[in-house]
Design an enzyme around this catalytic site. Structure first.
Site, PDB file in Angstrom:
ATOM      1  N   GLY A 249     -19.729  36.671  47.978  1.00  0.00           N
ATOM      2  CA  GLY A 249     -21.056  36.842  48.072  1.00  0.00           C
ATOM      3  C   GLY A 249     -22.379  35.618  48.777  1.00  0.00           C
TER       4      GLY A 249
ATOM      5  N   HIS B 227     -37.621  32.997  42.182  1.00  0.00           N
ATOM      6  CA  HIS B 227     -35.333  32.191  41.854  1.00  0.00           C
ATOM      7  C   HIS B 227     -35.497  31.439  41.319  1.00  0.00           C
ATOM      8  CE1 HIS B 227     -33.863  35.919  44.038  1.00  0.00           C
ATOM      9  NE2 HIS B 227     -32.915  35.718  43.412  1.00  0.00           N
TER      10      HIS B 227
ATOM     11  N   LYS C  31     -32.341  27.712  45.126  1.00  0.00           N
ATOM     12  CA  LYS C  31     -31.971  28.195  46.374  1.00  0.00           C
ATOM     13  C   LYS C  31     -32.771  28.299  47.133  1.00  0.00           C
ATOM     14  CE  LYS C  31     -32.094  32.999  46.963  1.00  0.00           C
ATOM     15  NZ  LYS C  31     -30.592  33.676  47.227  1.00  0.00           N
TER      16      LYS C  31
END
Length: 258
Positions: A91, A148, A152
């Site tokens: 992922g 986000h 990140k």
């Protein structure tokens, strides 16, 4: 029969959530935890722990590895998985085109699943957005804003790029040719063949993506909000259960599960 799971980056934000869900779900058995911060790993019964996948994998026969780490780490894990014939769910976002190409080659040797977003909702949007884009026509400008948390590392997000690619394909464009992720100064009028993707970072926001279709006299907004990391973790576990027993072929995606 439960699916045995090894979690890479088990001390990270996603790794902790995946491990907790796997522990609590009878459909899975948590057999391995891997993280460079070995002192922070929590022992769980017969669960093998270690600082590298190479150290843990021999103690977890038949397991599916789930990896939400960093591109270089995930690629190294994919090489090891290909060598050992171990199924791998990735992922991780931020891969370069060259790294994705190598992942595709490794997927011919062992089952590998990759998605930059594991949520069901985002992947349903992947089916809907091209239809909406084509129905509205080229008089509607397309822009996207993604939001986000402040930790990140990649920008735009992998999800934004994934959504951007499906929007560009619906216009018969290549995203790399039309993407605009920064505007500053006297830049002139907006070209028609352009998709703006702007990134906002702050706080602990899990993930918000809004696509704007702006045409004559009206605007359509499509927003996906991830309320918790569990939605991505559940998708990763679903992918792991699906991947177990698959044959090596190509880089599997969420659309293959649907």
């Amino acid at each position: 029969m439960s699916t045995p799971i090894v979690v890479m980056g088990a001390c990270g934000r996603m790794g902790r959530v995946i491990a907790d869900l796997a522990r609590d779900d009878e459909a899975f058995s948590l057999v391995g935890l891997v993280d460079s911060r070995t002192d922070a790993l929590t022992m769980t019964g017969d669960c093998a722990t270690g600082g590298t996948l190479a150290e843990v994998l021999p103690r977890c026969p038949g397991a599916v590895v789930i990896d939400f780490t960093a591109p270089a780490v995930s690629l190294a894990d994919a090489r090891l998985a290909a060598e050992k014939g171990t199924p791998l769910v990735i992922g991780t976002t931020g891969f370069s085109p060259e790294q994705l190409q190598e992942l595709g080659e490794l997927a011919k040797r062992t089952p590998i699943f990759w998605s930059s977003n594991m949520s069901v909702g985002v992947n349903v949007l992947m089916k809907i957005l091209p239809e909406l884009t084509k129905a509205l026509g080229d008089k509607y400008d397309i822009e996207m804003v993604e939001l986000h948390h402040n930790r990140k590392k990649d920008s735009p997000s992998g999800t934004a790029l994934m959504l951007g690619e499906c929007l560009a394909e619906a216009r018969d464009w290549k995203l790399d040719d039309v993407r605009c992720s920064a505007r500053d100064g006297i830049i002139g009028e907006r070209p028609k063949a352009q998709i703006g993707i702007q990134a906002i970072r702050g706080g602990d926001v899990v993930g918000v993506h809004t696509i704007y279709f702006m045409g004559p006299g009206e605007r359509i907004e499509v927003t996906h909000q991830a309320h918790s990391r569990e939605t991505f973790a559940q998708g990763a576990l679903r992918a792991a259960a699906w991947l177990a027993g698959r044959e090596p072929s190509r880089l599997y995606r969420m659309q293959d599960i649907f």
